[in-house]
Design an enzyme around this catalytic site. Structure first.
Site, mmCIF file in Angstrom:
data_model
loop_
_atom_site.group_PDB
_atom_site.id
_atom_site.type_symbol
_atom_site.label_atom_id
_atom_site.label_comp_id
_atom_site.label_asym_id
_atom_site.label_seq_id
_atom_site.Cartn_x
_atom_site.Cartn_y
_atom_site.Cartn_z
ATOM 1 N N GLY A 12 0.821 -1.220 0.000
ATOM 2 C CA GLY A 12 0.000 0.000 0.000
ATOM 3 C C GLY A 12 0.845 1.256 0.000
ATOM 4 O O GLY A 12 2.083 1.207 0.124
ATOM 5 N N ASP A 13 0.179 2.391 -0.214
ATOM 6 C CA ASP A 13 0.810 3.715 -0.182
ATOM 7 C C ASP A 13 1.926 3.870 -1.215
ATOM 8 O O ASP A 13 2.907 4.581 -0.995
ATOM 9 C CB ASP A 13 1.348 4.026 1.235
ATOM 10 C CG ASP A 13 0.262 3.958 2.279
ATOM 11 O OD1 ASP A 13 -0.882 4.304 1.952
ATOM 12 O OD2 ASP A 13 0.554 3.544 3.418
ATOM 13 N N GLY A 15 1.532 5.292 -4.028
ATOM 14 C CA GLY A 15 1.291 6.507 -4.827
ATOM 15 C C GLY A 15 0.213 6.252 -5.879
ATOM 16 O O GLY A 15 0.198 6.900 -6.932
ATOM 17 N N LYS A 16 -0.701 5.333 -5.589
ATOM 18 C CA LYS A 16 -1.759 4.982 -6.557
ATOM 19 C C LYS A 16 -2.644 6.190 -6.871
ATOM 20 O O LYS A 16 -3.022 6.403 -8.018
ATOM 21 C CB LYS A 16 -2.626 3.849 -5.986
ATOM 22 C CG LYS A 16 -1.851 2.564 -5.708
ATOM 23 C CD LYS A 16 -2.714 1.510 -5.047
ATOM 24 C CE LYS A 16 -3.150 1.853 -3.643
ATOM 25 N NZ LYS A 16 -2.060 1.911 -2.637
ATOM 26 N N LYS A 18 -1.933 9.357 -6.894
ATOM 27 C CA LYS A 18 -1.255 10.257 -7.830
ATOM 28 C C LYS A 18 -1.321 9.712 -9.256
ATOM 29 O O LYS A 18 -1.591 10.446 -10.207
ATOM 30 C CB LYS A 18 0.212 10.450 -7.413
ATOM 31 C CG LYS A 18 0.990 11.095 -8.550
ATOM 32 C CD LYS A 18 2.411 11.478 -8.324
ATOM 33 C CE LYS A 18 2.952 11.956 -9.675
ATOM 34 N NZ LYS A 18 4.189 12.695 -9.608
ATOM 35 N N GLY A 40 -6.023 5.528 1.857
ATOM 36 C CA GLY A 40 -5.774 6.966 1.881
ATOM 37 C C GLY A 40 -4.974 7.296 0.642
ATOM 38 O O GLY A 40 -3.827 6.883 0.525
ATOM 39 N N HIS A 41 -5.601 7.969 -0.308
ATOM 40 C CA HIS A 41 -4.958 8.243 -1.594
ATOM 41 C C HIS A 41 -4.755 9.747 -1.746
ATOM 42 O O HIS A 41 -5.709 10.517 -1.671
ATOM 43 C CB HIS A 41 -5.818 7.691 -2.742
ATOM 44 C CG HIS A 41 -5.936 6.197 -2.714
ATOM 45 N ND1 HIS A 41 -6.679 5.477 -3.609
ATOM 46 C CD2 HIS A 41 -5.381 5.270 -1.887
ATOM 47 C CE1 HIS A 41 -6.586 4.182 -3.336
ATOM 48 N NE2 HIS A 41 -5.809 4.040 -2.280
ATOM 49 N N ARG A 143 -22.683 -13.763 5.521
ATOM 50 C CA ARG A 143 -24.041 -13.463 5.026
ATOM 51 C C ARG A 143 -24.949 -12.769 6.041
ATOM 52 O O ARG A 143 -26.155 -12.855 5.972
ATOM 53 C CB ARG A 143 -24.692 -14.718 4.434
ATOM 54 C CG ARG A 143 -23.956 -15.146 3.176
ATOM 55 C CD ARG A 143 -24.148 -16.567 2.848
ATOM 56 N NE ARG A 143 -23.558 -17.412 3.876
ATOM 57 C CZ ARG A 143 -23.461 -18.730 3.786
ATOM 58 N NH1 ARG A 143 -23.930 -19.355 2.732
ATOM 59 N NH2 ARG A 143 -22.897 -19.431 4.749
ATOM 60 N N GLN A 222 -4.988 -0.416 -1.182
ATOM 61 C CA GLN A 222 -3.976 -1.279 -0.550
ATOM 62 C C GLN A 222 -2.954 -1.750 -1.614
ATOM 63 O O GLN A 222 -2.749 -1.053 -2.592
ATOM 64 C CB GLN A 222 -4.629 -2.472 0.170
ATOM 65 C CG GLN A 222 -5.397 -2.075 1.424
ATOM 66 C CD GLN A 222 -6.784 -1.531 1.162
ATOM 67 O OE1 GLN A 222 -7.591 -2.142 0.497
ATOM 68 N NE2 GLN A 222 -7.099 -0.369 1.691
ATOM 69 N N ARG A 303 5.187 5.221 8.834
ATOM 70 C CA ARG A 303 5.290 3.974 8.065
ATOM 71 C C ARG A 303 6.666 3.358 8.285
ATOM 72 O O ARG A 303 7.657 4.079 8.395
ATOM 73 C CB ARG A 303 5.083 4.260 6.573
ATOM 74 C CG ARG A 303 3.699 4.798 6.258
ATOM 75 C CD ARG A 303 3.572 5.197 4.783
ATOM 76 N NE ARG A 303 2.250 5.744 4.495
ATOM 77 C CZ ARG A 303 2.000 6.655 3.553
ATOM 78 N NH1 ARG A 303 2.970 7.117 2.786
ATOM 79 N NH2 ARG A 303 0.781 7.105 3.367
ATOM 80 N N LYS A 329 8.269 7.941 -6.352
ATOM 81 C CA LYS A 329 9.106 8.423 -5.252
ATOM 82 C C LYS A 329 10.605 8.206 -5.488
ATOM 83 O O LYS A 329 11.380 8.044 -4.539
ATOM 84 C CB LYS A 329 8.638 7.826 -3.912
ATOM 85 C CG LYS A 329 7.145 8.124 -3.670
ATOM 86 C CD LYS A 329 6.656 7.856 -2.277
ATOM 87 C CE LYS A 329 6.885 9.016 -1.340
ATOM 88 N NZ LYS A 329 5.979 8.996 -0.170
ATOM 89 N N ASP A 331 12.618 10.390 -6.349
ATOM 90 C CA ASP A 331 13.303 11.557 -5.776
ATOM 91 C C ASP A 331 13.694 11.348 -4.322
ATOM 92 O O ASP A 331 14.640 11.987 -3.844
ATOM 93 C CB ASP A 331 12.387 12.792 -5.876
ATOM 94 C CG ASP A 331 11.039 12.546 -5.204
ATOM 95 O OD1 ASP A 331 10.325 11.630 -5.650
ATOM 96 O OD2 ASP A 331 10.726 13.239 -4.218
ATOM 97 N N THR A 412 8.663 11.705 -9.778
ATOM 98 C CA THR A 412 9.792 12.303 -9.050
ATOM 99 C C THR A 412 9.334 13.434 -8.130
ATOM 100 O O THR A 412 10.090 14.370 -7.875
ATOM 101 C CB THR A 412 10.840 12.847 -10.042
ATOM 102 O OG1 THR A 412 10.183 13.844 -10.846
ATOM 103 C CG2 THR A 412 11.403 11.761 -10.934
#
Ligand code: GDP
Ligand code: IMO
Ligand code: MG
Length: 451
Positions: A12-13, A15-16, A18, A40-41, A143, A222, A303, A329, A331, A412
């Site tokens: 997860g995290d 950068g989806k 973006k 959290g996006h 159910r 995720q 994280r 990421k 950069d 970047t």
């Protein structure tokens, strides 16, 4: 046209958010298909900054249709907060936002149960986001769940009451405080009228749009290694976060999908418990966390950070059938002398290249690293791969060769305008021949570029 899945290749995290935002100009609709407000996006462009939990990242594009698919679990309180925030920010979504009647409701008792269970587990806890995601999927599978569409008919109240009583007993047995039944009921009743205009048979809607020639972008939440079947079980989320989940979680059949773009962070992070072979619990880990601003978008937790793990990413590449990689990421590595990449695991005296199937084994592995030289220059805002320092280009090539997939996008910086979009064959196919629109979005007010 193309129907394309965006999938995280780690925990997860990646950068989806973006990447989904960046790709929107080539698509007509964005569909979330699993998870809930545990996601959290983050989307940043120009001087604007959005953190989305339930609403697809496409909402920030005024023409883009947005769908919460049947595989999701939805907390209406979070949803309304998010929609109010969007309205305040001047985002109009009224005629282009749809919620599947088949998606499940996160009842107010689920987060309380999630927290009570975690507290009772002590050291063995999963480290969930405390959003009630596990209990919501559990109720769905057993159910007992309540679906969004149920709220429009009669009969849901007794089912909610039944859950409040049953799960309330469990919360009390775990030492927690059970929610008061009439308060839960009042909250649920308050939701109904506000939800009504958005609820739709999104499965028919989506398949109809495909027939009409529209292009769909599926926004994974995720990452593959948090998938309930294929991830580091039990340290996973409760949904199918590999690409396969896009079909079951939207009602769009596999035959309508053109391929998968995998989002891969240039290093690795993880939030919560569970094995993490390349974790750095030293100054280097701290450096990545600070420079990468690695604090949870949903919970604010720091994280865990470590080197890129290509064994784990290779597992994700296989499971999701990644055709093209969006590397994010880069950069964050700009200042390093040396960059390590895990290319194998040492396990019980042997070197393994595949991802072991159990946590017991994963906890025993020692990473085998290859060391690559750093570039010690800024990469932020480069438009062409050839503008990057040679060592950064070599890092990208190393990943491509190892994962046997082309890197079509290199990010970047957090903003939309800090992205290299390459004329890579699969990326071009998966954006339905509309790559030039994306190149333009990535260039912002800089000159459009190509390579
Ligand atoms: P998601 O859950 O996969 O959408 O990722 P998150 O939004 O939770 O976390 C990614 C974080 O990295 C966010 O704060 C983004 O703004 C940021 N980000 C995304 N791409 C880049 C990048 O290329 N460079 C830097 N420095 N930050 C990035
Ligand atoms: P996005 O979409 C990172 C993690 C939690 C925990 C485990 C189970 O932003 O990439 P849950 O609340 O789902 O039952 O928690 O999964 N987790 C995430 N980690 N990014 C996420 O979403 C996550 N969603 C859940 O930290 O370890
Ligand atoms: Mg996130």
């Amino acid at each position: 046209m193309a129907n394309t899945i965006i999938n995280g290749m780690q925990w997860g995290d990646e950068g989806k958010g973006k990447i989904v935002d960046l790709l929107c100009p080539a698509f007509d609709a964005v569909v979330r298909y699993q998870g809930g407000d545990n996601a959290g996006h983050t989307v940043k462009f120009e001087d604007r900054h959005f953190a989305l939990h339930l609403v697809p990242s496409g909402i920030l594009h005024p023409e883009t249709l947005c769908v919460l698919g049947s595989g999701m679990v939805i907390n209406p309180d979070t949803l309304f907060r998010e929609l109010d925030g969007l309205t305040e920010a001047g985002v109009d979504f009224e005629d282009r936002f749809f919620i599947s009647k088949r998606a499940h409701v996160v009842l107010p008792i689920y987060p309380v149960l999630d927290q009570a269970r975690e507290a009772a587990m002590g050291k063995a806890q999963i480290g969930t986001t405390a959003r009630g995601i596990g209990p919501a999927y559990e109720s769905k599978i057993t159910r007992f769940g309540v679906r969004m569409g149920d709220l429009l008919a009669s009969g849901w109240e007794s089912r909610v009451e039944d859950q409040v009583e049953r799960l309330g007993r469990e919360i009390v047995a775990l030492g927690g405080e059970a929610p008061v039944e009439h308060e839960v009921m009042a909250r649920c009743r308050d939701w109904v009228e506000r939800l009504r205009p958005y609820l739709a048979e999104t499965e028919s809607l989506l398949n109809g749009w495909i027939v009409d020639g529209k292009s769909l972008l599926f926004e994974g939440a995720q990452g593959a290694l948090l998938d309930v079947d294929h991830g580091t079980y039990p340290y996973v989320t409760s949904s199918s976060s590999t690409a396969g989940g896009a079909c079951t979680g939207s009602g769009v059949p596999p035959t309508s999908i053109d391929g998968v773009i995998g989002v891969l962070k240039a290093y690795t992070t993880r939030v919560g418990g569970g094995p993490f072979a390349t974790e750095l619990e030293d100054a280097m880990g701290e450096h990545l966390r600070e420079r990468g601003n690695e604090f949870g978008t949903t919970t604010g937790r720091p994280r865990r950070c470590g080197w890129l793990d290509l064994v784990a990413a290779g597992h994700a590449r296989m499971l999701s059938g990644v055709d093209s990689i969006a590397l994010t990421k880069l950069d964050v590595l700009d200042e390093l002398d040396e960059i390590r990449v895990c290319v194998g695991y040492r396990l019980e005296g042997e070197i393994v290249k595949s991802f072991p199937p159990s946590v017991d084994l994963l906890e025993k592995v020692e990473p085998v690293y290859e060391s690559l030289p750093g570039w010690k220059q800024t990469t932020v805002g480069a438009l062409l791969l050839s503008d990057l320092p040679q060592a950064a280009q070599d890092y990208v090539s190393f990943i491509e060769e190892w994962l046997e997939a082309g890197v079509g996008i290199v990010s970047t910086g957090p903003r939309r305008e800090e992205t290299i979009v390459r004329d890579e064959e699969n990326l071009s196919r998966l954006t339905g021949g509309r790559l030039s629109d994306i190149v333009e979005a990535a260039a912002g007010n800089k000159a459009p570029a190509r390579n």
